[in-house]
Write a protein that holds these residues in place. Structure first.
Motif: not given
Lengths: 280, 255
Positions: B50-53, B57-63, B79-80
């Motif tokens: 799942l791509v979190l935005i 302005g953070t795209i593809g973030t994985k906290p 983030a990506d």
């Protein structure tokens, strides 16, 4: 060309009573030290512009610096209300606060128009929302002062225009500047570049002034000739954060909820944390 | 809550149910608060892709812990890509690239219109709420919208006091007339169950209830005449894996 001066001097020179002031920083790099200096210098009748008013504008509003607020989201992120902002809007304390309200997309585009030297920006937005009529009031209220429907000259599609923001002064915080006043910031860079380029004057506070900036591919650079004043303010965005320097002080955001709820307690906070600090 | 005798809370089953609504591999524009918790839970369990935005302005973030705000450092560091605020709204949200917009609400009406601006009259509000943030354009432009909100009479109203973000406006055809490109809210997920719009009337009806929750209870906490959709189901409780993942997040958020 940027002048490197102490913070009090920068604020004294750049911010005048009655100015439209934009302090930006989207959760990250919020210019608290500069905001506190504005309170300390007892500036009045400011039009405060900011996408996310946050604690910094809660403090300025509570301290009586503001006449008007232009914004898109006025809460304490992850915690709840901004109580000084609410007290001003709901009960006109310490003074009535005029508001001009937008969405984030609208505010961002208003800065882009300002930075681009255009009178307005266009977006798909606001249609069907109460914001379209509300700069003022609900369903029968006057037209919003800075939102209009426009027709695309090529396709005929109805889009939304928002007027440009050109603040008298923009204030931002960055990680670094060099000794010539070139500014570098990175991480979540928000709307700071647009705010500085849209404004007539600008103040940038920085964590440190270094002899030369290391190139960083992901950084925003504001060349010295786009900035009016640079001031060193280590820790100047606390309790927000500066990536690479310190973390967000989430406890301070939680604690603000209690401090700001009560007018008297807020007054004590002003005395000790803002005015007391200046006299040390 | 006492009406849920099992070892999970109403908030937990709500968050788990919301997480399940997010399918793997999709892109999701995440609002802060309840949506952020559910979106991160989805990524930690069944939807690792799942791509979190976030609007910061953070795209593809994985906290690996729940951010307290939409601009926490952990979002940028994992983030990506990190883009400016104008870019996230203009290039990424506005053209309809994002599959799911995930929003909270202070008030919501039977057509899924959301109010986060004021309770009472705009010019003399009883309660001044934070305002719009990114929500109006998320609600307009994402292909689909999911709303997560606790179900109470104060929140679920016949008419919202202020339309901050448009759902189905005044009913069928509203979104088309307004030129809103996304399909609108597909689900409202609450602490009692799930509501979905009736395909004919666009009015939200109960399509699922949590174990032990009755339709009458849901109706008592709804300000419009809530109908049960044909085929109203009982939704499955959280699994042990989901609960463990959720509680790991909640614990870390408090550290």
């Amino acid at each position: 060309m940027a002048e490197i001066v102490p913070l009090a001097e920068a604020i004294g020179a750049a911010v005048h009573d009655g100015d439209a002031v934009a302090m930006e920083g989207f959760t990250h790099l919020i210019p608290f030290a500069a905001g506190h200096e504005v309170i300390r210098q007892r500036r009045r009748d400011l039009t405060l512009i900011r996408m996310t008013p946050d604690l910094i504008y809660d403090q300025l509003i509570g301290a009586g610096c503001a006449r008007k607020l232009v914004f898109s989201w006025g809460g304490n992120p992850g915690v709840g209300s901004l109580h000084r902002f609410r007290d001003a809007v709901e009960r006109s304390w310490p003074a009535p606060l005029e508001i001009e309200e937008h969405s984030h997309a609208g505010m961002a585009n208003r800065y882009v128009a300002g930075a681009s030297g255009l009178p307005f920006a266009m977006l798909r937005g606001y249609r069907g929302t109460g914001l379209m009529e509300a700069g003022g009031p609900g369903r029968d209220g006057p037209q919003h002062p800075s939102i209009r429907a426009v027709t695309c000259p090529f396709t005929g599609e109805i889009l939304t225009a928002v007027s440009a923001l050109n603040p008298d002064v923009a204030i931002v915080h960055a990680q670094r500047a060099d000794t010539s006043g070139n500014v570098q910031l990175w991480g979540i860079t928000g709307i700071q570049k647009e705010a500085v380029l849209a404004a007539r004057r600008s103040v940038v506070t920085v964590e440190e002034i270094v002899p030369a900036l290391d190139p960083r591919p992901d950084a925003v650079v504001l060349p010295a000739w786009t900035v009016s004043y640079v001031a060193a303010a280590p820790g100047g965005s606390r309790p927000s954060y500066a990536l690479g320097y310190y973390d967000r002080d989430n406890d301070a955001y939680q604690a603000w909820d209690q401090i700001s709820r009560d007018r008297e307690r807020f007054g004590q906070w002003l005395d000790t944390e803002i005015f007391g600090a200046a006299r040390v | 809550m006492s009406e849920h005798p099992a070892d999970y809370t109403a908030d937990e089953i709500m968050t788990v149910t919301a997480a399940r609504a997010l399918r793997d591999g999709r892109t999701c524009f995440v609002g802060i608060g309840l949506p952020s918790g559910a979106a991160n839970l989805a990524r930690a369990t069944h939807a690792p892709g799942l791509v979190l935005i976030y609007e910061s302005g953070t795209i593809g973030t994985k906290p690996d812990r729940l951010p307290l705000s939409i601009g926490d450092g952990i979002l940028a560091e994992t983030a990506d890509a990190v883009v400016s605020v104008p870019e996230i709204f203009n290039y990424w949200l506005q053209p309809g690239r994002i599959d799911v917009g995930f929003l909270g609400a202070a008030q919501i009406d039977k057509f899924g219109n959301i109010n986060t601006t004021v309770i009472g009259d705009y010019s003399d509000p009883k309660t001044r709420l934070p305002g719009a943030g990114g929500a109006p354009e998320i609600a307009a432009s994402c292909r689909e919208v999911i709303v997560i909100v606790r179900q109470t009479r104060r929140a679920f109203v016949e008419h919202v006091d202020f339309i901050t973000s448009v759902g189905y406006g005044s009913g069928p055809g509203s979104r088309e007339r307004l030129g809103l490109t996304g399909a609108g809210p597909g689900k409202i997920i609450t602490d009692l169950g799930v509501l979905e719009p009736d395909p004919q009337t666009c009015e939200f009806t109960a399509t699922g209830l949590y174990p032990g929750v009755t339709l009458d209870q849901a109706r008592e906490r709804t300000g419009w005449d809530l109908a049960a959709a044909p085929g109203l189901v009982t939704l499955p409780p959280p699994t042990a894996t989901e609960l463990a993942a959720l509680r790991r997040f909640t614990t870390r958020a408090k550290e």
